[in-house]
Design a protein around this motif. Structure first.
Motif, short mmCIF file in Angstrom:
data_model
loop_
_atom_site.label_atom_id
_atom_site.label_comp_id
_atom_site.label_asym_id
_atom_site.label_seq_id
_atom_site.Cartn_x
_atom_site.Cartn_y
_atom_site.Cartn_z
N PRO A 192 36.58 -16.19 32.37
CA PRO A 192 36.45 -17.64 32.33
C PRO A 192 37.51 -18.30 31.46
O PRO A 192 38.28 -17.63 30.77
CB PRO A 192 35.07 -17.83 31.70
N PHE A 193 37.49 -19.66 31.50
CA PHE A 193 38.30 -20.47 30.60
C PHE A 193 37.37 -21.31 29.72
O PHE A 193 36.41 -21.91 30.22
CB PHE A 193 39.23 -21.39 31.38
N PRO A 194 37.65 -21.36 28.41
CA PRO A 194 36.87 -22.23 27.54
C PRO A 194 37.09 -23.69 27.94
O PRO A 194 38.20 -24.11 28.25
CB PRO A 194 37.46 -21.97 26.15
N ILE A 195 36.03 -24.46 27.95
CA ILE A 195 36.12 -25.90 28.20
C ILE A 195 36.33 -26.55 26.85
O ILE A 195 35.39 -26.85 26.12
CB ILE A 195 34.86 -26.42 28.90
N SER A 196 37.59 -26.74 26.51
CA SER A 196 37.94 -27.25 25.18
C SER A 196 39.29 -27.95 25.26
O SER A 196 39.97 -27.90 26.28
CB SER A 196 38.00 -26.10 24.17
N LYS A 197 39.68 -28.59 24.18
CA LYS A 197 40.89 -29.41 24.16
C LYS A 197 42.13 -28.60 24.53
O LYS A 197 42.97 -29.05 25.30
CB LYS A 197 41.06 -30.04 22.78
N GLY A 198 42.24 -27.41 23.99
CA GLY A 198 43.43 -26.60 24.23
C GLY A 198 43.31 -25.63 25.39
O GLY A 198 44.30 -25.03 25.81
N VAL A 199 42.11 -25.44 25.91
CA VAL A 199 41.84 -24.47 26.98
C VAL A 199 42.64 -23.19 26.73
O VAL A 199 43.50 -22.81 27.52
CB VAL A 199 42.18 -25.04 28.37
N PRO A 200 42.38 -22.49 25.62
CA PRO A 200 43.18 -21.32 25.26
C PRO A 200 43.07 -20.20 26.29
O PRO A 200 42.05 -20.08 26.99
CB PRO A 200 42.59 -20.90 23.91
N THR A 201 44.11 -19.40 26.38
CA THR A 201 44.16 -18.30 27.34
C THR A 201 43.92 -16.95 26.68
O THR A 201 44.27 -15.91 27.24
CB THR A 201 45.51 -18.29 28.07
N MET A 202 43.31 -16.95 25.52
CA MET A 202 43.03 -15.69 24.82
C MET A 202 42.09 -14.82 25.66
O MET A 202 41.27 -15.32 26.44
CB MET A 202 42.41 -15.97 23.46
N LEU A 203 42.21 -13.51 25.49
CA LEU A 203 41.44 -12.57 26.30
C LEU A 203 40.03 -12.35 25.76
O LEU A 203 39.16 -11.89 26.50
CB LEU A 203 42.17 -11.23 26.39
N HIS A 204 39.81 -12.64 24.50
CA HIS A 204 38.49 -12.49 23.89
C HIS A 204 38.27 -13.70 22.99
O HIS A 204 39.16 -14.07 22.22
CB HIS A 204 38.38 -11.21 23.07
N GLY A 205 37.10 -14.31 23.08
CA GLY A 205 36.88 -15.47 22.25
C GLY A 205 35.48 -16.02 22.33
O GLY A 205 34.56 -15.40 22.88
N ARG A 206 35.33 -17.23 21.79
CA ARG A 206 34.03 -17.89 21.68
C ARG A 206 34.22 -19.38 21.94
O ARG A 206 35.23 -19.96 21.55
CB ARG A 206 33.48 -17.66 20.27
N SER A 207 33.26 -19.99 22.62
CA SER A 207 33.36 -21.41 22.94
C SER A 207 31.96 -21.98 23.16
O SER A 207 31.00 -21.22 23.39
CB SER A 207 34.21 -21.61 24.20
N ARG A 208 31.84 -23.29 23.12
CA ARG A 208 30.55 -23.93 23.43
C ARG A 208 30.22 -23.80 24.91
O ARG A 208 29.07 -23.66 25.29
CB ARG A 208 30.59 -25.41 23.04
N ARG A 209 31.26 -23.87 25.77
CA ARG A 209 31.06 -23.76 27.22
C ARG A 209 32.27 -23.07 27.83
O ARG A 209 33.39 -23.20 27.32
CB ARG A 209 30.92 -25.14 27.86
N VAL A 210 32.03 -22.32 28.91
CA VAL A 210 33.13 -21.71 29.65
C VAL A 210 32.94 -21.98 31.14
O VAL A 210 31.82 -22.20 31.62
CB VAL A 210 33.25 -20.19 29.39
N LEU A 211 34.06 -21.92 31.87
CA LEU A 211 34.05 -22.24 33.30
C LEU A 211 34.57 -21.07 34.12
O LEU A 211 35.60 -20.47 33.79
CB LEU A 211 34.92 -23.47 33.56
#
Length: 256
Positions: A81-100
């Motif tokens: 997925p992609f994080p729904i965030s200002k920078g829409v980071p392309t990191m392979l592992h991470g954390r976010s409030r929402r992902v798409l």
């Protein structure tokens, strides 16, 4: 064409993961909820074996995706997925409030991005882009209602509260939802765009007719085992198996 599998009460099996990967070969990803932090954790750029090993550790719900690249480079960073965030980071592992997660094609994504960033004076984050990364960027800035404007596509959004939202038509299985099940067919090997946002599905040489979204797709040999698609309106044919292609050839390019 990609595939999304939302697992609500049953874990996706190794066999299904291998099948999904075989026909969507550009990398997989998985997202789950960290209930303590109320955040979504994700890992992507994975293969079927890695996804299965990770999925065994997580509570429900979790979401799996395998990509068949249609826009942007075929790199691990462009898997979902992609994080729904200002920078829409392309990191392979991470954390976010929402992902798409996305199953489909937004062919006009560059134009949509240009209009948004120019009208609002937004900075375009660095890195490679695809239609799905652009969609996550759009949703962050204009809201998830934007996804309602996307014909034919399917989306899944996982939030830190454990809520799964979906858009489009899904197939309900035992404890899980599938964005499509074409990858389960032994005759399915890939996909190509046939215009108007629809998807055409290519099979092996002995597969020359199939149905999708109320339409019959027929293949026609051209240059050996490569196939191009013609589309007919199934509603005007009875029975559908007797359908004859329209004269106008679609713009979808042959696949090897």
């Amino acid at each position: 064409m990609c595939v999304i599998i939302c697992c609500f009460s049953k874990r996706v099996s190794p066999d299904e993961l291998n099948q999904a990967q075989k026909t969507n070969r550009d990398g997989g990803g998985i997202a789950w909820v960290d209930a303590d932090r109320k955040r979504v954790e994700f890992s992507k750029g994975l293969d079927a074996k890695e996804i299965f090993e990770l999925s065994e550790k997580f509570p429900f719900p979790y979401i799996v995706h395998f990509r068949s690249g249609t826009s942007g480079p075929d790199t691990k960073e462009m898997t979902h997925p992609f994080p729904i965030s200002k920078g829409v980071p392309t990191m392979l592992h991470g954390r976010s409030r929402r992902v798409l997660f996305h199953n489909g094609i937004w062919s006009n994504w560059k134009h949509g991005m240009q209009k948004l960033v120019l009208s609002r004076g937004l900075r375009v984050p660095d890195g490679d882009w695809s239609d799905t990364r652009a969609l996550a960027f759009m949703v962050h800035h204009v809201g998830r209602g934007f996804l309602n404007l996307m014909d034919y596509d399917r989306f899944a959004m996982l939030s830190g509260d454990g809520f799964v939202r979906t858009w489009g038509t899904w197939t309900k299985g035992d404890g899980m939802y599938y964005s499509n099940t074409y990858w389960k067919s032994s005759g399915y090997t890939g996909s190509c765009s046939v215009g108007h946002g629809a998807q055409g599905y290519l099979g092996y040489e002995d597969t020359d007719e199939w149905e999708y979204e109320g339409k019959i797709f027929k293949s026609k040999n051209k240059g050996g085992d490569k196939k191009v698609l013609k589309i007919v309106d199934v509603s005007k044919v009875d029975p559908p198996s007797k359908a004859k292609p329209l004269e106008q050839l679609t713009s979808g390019q042959p696949l090897d």
